[in-house]
Design an enzyme around this catalytic site. Sequence first.
Site, PDB file in Angstrom:
ATOM      1  CB  THR A 118       0.483  -9.984   2.703  1.00  0.00           C
ATOM      2  OG1 THR A 118       1.461  -9.125   3.308  1.00  0.00           O
ATOM      3  CG2 THR A 118      -0.869  -9.291   2.695  1.00  0.00           C
ATOM      4  CE  LYS A 119       6.963  -9.505   2.964  1.00  0.00           C
ATOM      5  NZ  LYS A 119       7.740  -9.759   1.727  1.00  0.00           N
ATOM      6  CG  LEU A 165      -3.380  -6.745   5.178  1.00  0.00           C
ATOM      7  CD1 LEU A 165      -4.195  -8.024   5.092  1.00  0.00           C
ATOM      8  CD2 LEU A 165      -4.098  -5.608   4.455  1.00  0.00           C
ATOM      9  CE1 TYR A 166       5.560  -6.509   4.879  1.00  0.00           C
ATOM     10  CE2 TYR A 166       6.014  -6.883   7.206  1.00  0.00           C
ATOM     11  CZ  TYR A 166       6.439  -6.841   5.886  1.00  0.00           C
ATOM     12  OH  TYR A 166       7.742  -7.140   5.580  1.00  0.00           O
ATOM     13  CB  ALA A 167       2.114 -10.163   9.975  1.00  0.00           C
TER      14      ALA A 167
END
Length: 438
Positions: free
Chosen positions: A253-254, A249-251
């Site tokens: 959002t980036k 999810l971090y990736a």
Amino acid sequence: MSQLKQISHNDNSAPSTPGKFKMEKSPYFNRTRWHYSLAKLTLWSFAFLVVILIFFLRSPTSSVPIDPSRRSLRTYNWGGSAWEKRVRSSARVRSRNGMTVLVTGAAGFVGTHVSSALKRRGDGVLGVDNFNDYYEISLKRARQALLERTGVYIVEGDINDEALLRKLFEVVPFTHVMHLAAQAGVRYAMQNPGSYVHSNIAGFVNLLEVCKSVNPQPAIVWASSSSVYGLNTKVPFSERDRTDQPASLYAATKKAGEEIAHTYNHIYGLSLTGLRFFTVYGPWGRPDMAYFFFTKDILKGKPIPVFEAANHGTVARDFTYIDDIVRGCLGALDTAEKSTGSGGKKKGPAQLRVFNLGNTSPVPVTELVSILERLLKVKAKRNIMKLPRNGDVQFTHANISYAKRELGYKPTTDLQTGLKKFVRWYLNYYSGGKKAVE
């Protein structure tokens, strides 16, 4: 009628109910009961007000669970003539042709180093940070103190606070924004996904909304991540490669941030430069990073998790020392062209770029552990584990030819040298420098 009056005023009249005596209520008795009722009402009103007061005083630290994705939206004290004076002083340019830079996430790892470097060369710098509790706040406060000694003021606030951002641009006409504020970490997204959307997407959009409407519009450099390459198997990773297979999810959002940047560039003429960082490490680093908590656990004699891919495959990272990252950030700021919009309206094409900032030399995590063992003079207790399905990828490797050509970016610090500097800082910060480094 006269008979009724006679009966009502007869002191010897019989009680209204047989067998019971009913006392006549004198004016004194009525006054006494009225005063008693008033006193009782006053007492209960006072008690109620006390309860309300206690509730409001205790509410910030209430044990009632708070949505962690909203934890950074606290009430901050800002504004006033003294506050504005401090903001202007921090943002004052002290070199010829210097820039005024708003650094978001200034109390973070990269934010602290970039802010310090900008200030040292004479640029005007103002920081913003919400000091959230993703990792130990004391470390962020120590970074804040470090920056204050160099003349950098950090406004405590949230990038989702539109009023605050607009006020900052009203006080200082920033020429550049270095946007580093974000919810970091790959694994934490599985525990608190909302915080990533709140910071990395909503916060970024809020910042861009403010930047598009101010006049003049600032040029914006912001932190993306190497994680956008996701499940790609082609190495080294190039800016021209596909980035539509995020593994966390971090990736995601980036990656969403990169698409949002494109939109604001296209519609509003904002100059935007994205920087894909590759595993940044060094002094004042993040405690959630492997090299950091490996060091902590090795010194405490605790086992450390060393991951391996399927079929005993090697897990490797393109570790990039913080000083090299800072040079890349400053290079991006120095080469950023002006935004072309005014008052929220685009006047012409604007610059839009994305760069890899890595070291180009992936190192197996097992080698990272071996270097730390030598520097700490302590044998690590390695717990070999399979790479979990939590968003971690097997390897990262940066192609930096574009950044080298456009930014003059050239990393110079190998992992051995960089870790030696980190360990020296770590021991001084946490252990008072009691252990020696080879």
